[in-house]
Design a protein around this motif. Structure first.
Motif, PDB file in Angstrom:
ATOM      1  N   THR A  29       0.809  -1.214   0.000  1.00  0.00           N
ATOM      2  CA  THR A  29       0.000   0.000   0.000  1.00  0.00           C
ATOM      3  C   THR A  29       0.847   1.270   0.000  1.00  0.00           C
ATOM      4  O   THR A  29       0.490   2.255  -0.653  1.00  0.00           O
ATOM      5  CB  THR A  29      -0.931   0.013   1.227  1.00  0.00           C
ATOM      6  OG1 THR A  29      -1.751  -1.154   1.191  1.00  0.00           O
ATOM      7  CG2 THR A  29      -1.813   1.250   1.232  1.00  0.00           C
ATOM      8  N   ASN A  30       1.960   1.251   0.708  1.00  0.00           N
ATOM      9  CA  ASN A  30       2.767   2.466   0.811  1.00  0.00           C
ATOM     10  C   ASN A  30       3.938   2.494  -0.166  1.00  0.00           C
ATOM     11  O   ASN A  30       4.849   3.306  -0.033  1.00  0.00           O
ATOM     12  CB  ASN A  30       3.262   2.664   2.243  1.00  0.00           C
ATOM     13  CG  ASN A  30       4.009   1.448   2.753  1.00  0.00           C
ATOM     14  OD1 ASN A  30       4.041   0.419   2.089  1.00  0.00           O
ATOM     15  ND2 ASN A  30       4.619   1.556   3.913  1.00  0.00           N
ATOM     16  N   ASP A  31       3.920   1.622  -1.152  1.00  0.00           N
ATOM     17  CA  ASP A  31       4.981   1.596  -2.155  1.00  0.00           C
ATOM     18  C   ASP A  31       4.712   2.593  -3.277  1.00  0.00           C
ATOM     19  O   ASP A  31       3.579   2.752  -3.719  1.00  0.00           O
ATOM     20  CB  ASP A  31       5.118   0.205  -2.777  1.00  0.00           C
ATOM     21  CG  ASP A  31       5.855  -0.770  -1.894  1.00  0.00           C
ATOM     22  OD1 ASP A  31       5.716  -1.986  -2.122  1.00  0.00           O
ATOM     23  OD2 ASP A  31       6.573  -0.322  -0.978  1.00  0.00           O
ATOM     24  N   TYR A  32       5.769   3.233  -3.745  1.00  0.00           N
ATOM     25  CA  TYR A  32       5.732   4.057  -4.939  1.00  0.00           C
ATOM     26  C   TYR A  32       6.399   3.295  -6.092  1.00  0.00           C
ATOM     27  O   TYR A  32       7.174   2.374  -5.869  1.00  0.00           O
ATOM     28  CB  TYR A  32       6.487   5.371  -4.721  1.00  0.00           C
ATOM     29  CG  TYR A  32       5.730   6.375  -3.897  1.00  0.00           C
ATOM     30  CD1 TYR A  32       5.620   6.233  -2.524  1.00  0.00           C
ATOM     31  CD2 TYR A  32       5.123   7.470  -4.505  1.00  0.00           C
ATOM     32  CE1 TYR A  32       4.926   7.159  -1.765  1.00  0.00           C
ATOM     33  CE2 TYR A  32       4.422   8.400  -3.754  1.00  0.00           C
ATOM     34  CZ  TYR A  32       4.331   8.230  -2.386  1.00  0.00           C
ATOM     35  OH  TYR A  32       3.643   9.131  -1.634  1.00  0.00           O
ATOM     36  N   TYR A  51       2.271   7.010  -7.863  1.00  0.00           N
ATOM     37  CA  TYR A  51       1.603   6.126  -6.903  1.00  0.00           C
ATOM     38  C   TYR A  51       0.379   5.468  -7.555  1.00  0.00           C
ATOM     39  O   TYR A  51       0.166   4.271  -7.402  1.00  0.00           O
ATOM     40  CB  TYR A  51       1.188   6.903  -5.660  1.00  0.00           C
ATOM     41  CG  TYR A  51       0.581   6.049  -4.593  1.00  0.00           C
ATOM     42  CD1 TYR A  51      -0.805   5.945  -4.449  1.00  0.00           C
ATOM     43  CD2 TYR A  51       1.393   5.297  -3.745  1.00  0.00           C
ATOM     44  CE1 TYR A  51      -1.361   5.128  -3.482  1.00  0.00           C
ATOM     45  CE2 TYR A  51       0.846   4.479  -2.774  1.00  0.00           C
ATOM     46  CZ  TYR A  51      -0.528   4.404  -2.645  1.00  0.00           C
ATOM     47  OH  TYR A  51      -1.076   3.586  -1.686  1.00  0.00           O
ATOM     48  N   GLY A  92       9.072   1.968  -0.846  1.00  0.00           N
ATOM     49  CA  GLY A  92       8.392   2.984  -0.062  1.00  0.00           C
ATOM     50  C   GLY A  92       8.359   2.554   1.374  1.00  0.00           C
ATOM     51  O   GLY A  92       8.873   3.216   2.257  1.00  0.00           O
ATOM     52  N   GLY A  93       7.757   1.389   1.609  1.00  0.00           N
ATOM     53  CA  GLY A  93       7.762   0.879   2.962  1.00  0.00           C
ATOM     54  C   GLY A  93       9.148   0.491   3.386  1.00  0.00           C
ATOM     55  O   GLY A  93       9.553   0.661   4.530  1.00  0.00           O
ATOM     56  N   TYR A  95      13.239   1.152   2.519  1.00  0.00           N
ATOM     57  CA  TYR A  95      14.074   2.122   1.824  1.00  0.00           C
ATOM     58  C   TYR A  95      15.075   1.448   0.905  1.00  0.00           C
ATOM     59  O   TYR A  95      15.891   2.111   0.301  1.00  0.00           O
ATOM     60  CB  TYR A  95      14.816   2.996   2.831  1.00  0.00           C
ATOM     61  CG  TYR A  95      15.531   2.208   3.900  1.00  0.00           C
ATOM     62  CD1 TYR A  95      15.032   2.131   5.184  1.00  0.00           C
ATOM     63  CD2 TYR A  95      16.702   1.515   3.605  1.00  0.00           C
ATOM     64  CE1 TYR A  95      15.682   1.396   6.155  1.00  0.00           C
ATOM     65  CE2 TYR A  95      17.346   0.773   4.566  1.00  0.00           C
ATOM     66  CZ  TYR A  95      16.841   0.714   5.844  1.00  0.00           C
ATOM     67  OH  TYR A  95      17.468  -0.020   6.809  1.00  0.00           O
TER      68      TYR A  95
ATOM     69  N   SER B 102      10.891   6.175  -1.572  1.00  0.00           N
ATOM     70  CA  SER B 102       9.982   6.802  -2.509  1.00  0.00           C
ATOM     71  C   SER B 102      10.576   8.076  -3.078  1.00  0.00           C
ATOM     72  O   SER B 102      10.013   8.657  -3.991  1.00  0.00           O
ATOM     73  CB  SER B 102       8.654   7.115  -1.830  1.00  0.00           C
ATOM     74  OG  SER B 102       8.873   8.015  -0.751  1.00  0.00           O
TER      75      SER B 102
END
Lengths: 109, 116
Positions: A29-32, A51, A92-93, A95, B102
């Protein structure tokens, strides 16, 4: 870490539009989604990041469907200088970005 | 400076020698990454710094590899007792203060290490 799958190589001709698709079925969910370009003897260079839906900049467009399990990098009217390796990254989640082998794009005259 | 710089650009070492590779990140960038790129492969993560703290070194292939960033700016990757399998391009990248995967990473040109 989300794993990505993209074609190993692609060929195109000057002036054509090139679309490179990347699969990332287990994206979090928090990945780009980020795309990099790398020329020989140089470090990778950021192209575009998104996103969801569509992102466009002066270089490329990035299309991301609603389920986010894939993404497509679109390069309009490629030239010989676009010959490079293109990497799709999902992070994203964590690094720690995972580059994979990338797609080697060859643009022919 | 205009971007991330690395030195030397090329390094030839005899097997068993120690080498030190330097990275000068963009001024003000908090995060710094080291990658190893073998011929025909994508960059592989080695280690990550946030300022002077080495937060992750899980990608270092052996205890012969050591990285430091003592003042939170310049970083050095040291390889002791080099082996032929260490031959690769070593890339350094930095990211601005809003660090995280990100965010855009700015890469240096890399150091090509050849171990004979």
């Amino acid at each position: 870490l989300a794993k990505t799958t993209q074609p190993i190589s692609m060929d195109s001709y000057e002036g054509q539009e090139v679309n490179i698709t990347c699969s990332h079925n287990n994206i979090a969910t928090n990945d780009y989604i980020t795309w990099y370009q790398q020329f020989p003897s140089q470090g990778p260079r950021f192209i575009i990041q998104g996103y969801k839906t569509k992102v466009t900049n002066e270089v490329a467009s990035l299309f991301i469907p609603a389920d986010r399990k894939s993404s497509t990098l679109s390069l309009p009217r490629v030239s010989l200088s676009d010959t490079a390796v293109y990497y799709c990254l999902v992070a994203g989640g964590s690094y720690i970005p995972t580059f994979g082998r990338g797609t080697s794009l060859i643009v022919h005259p | 400076g205009a971007g991330v710089s690395q030195s030397p650009r090329y390094k030839v070492a005899k097997r068993g020698q120690d080498v030190a590779l330097r990275c000068d990140p963009i001024s003000g960038h908090v995060s710094l990454f080291w990658y190893q790129q073998a011929l025909g492969q994508g960059p592989e993560f080695l280690t990550y710094f946030q300022n002077e703290a080495q937060l992750d070194k899980s990608g270092l292939p052996s205890d012969r590899f050591f990285a430091e960033r003592p003042e939170g700016s310049v970083s050095t990757l040291k390889i002791q007792r080099t082996q032929q399998e260490d031959s690769a391009v070593y890339l350094c990248a930095s990211s601005p203060p809003l660090a995280g995967a990100s965010n855009e990473q700015f890469f240096g040109p890399g150091t090509r290490l050849t171990v004979l």
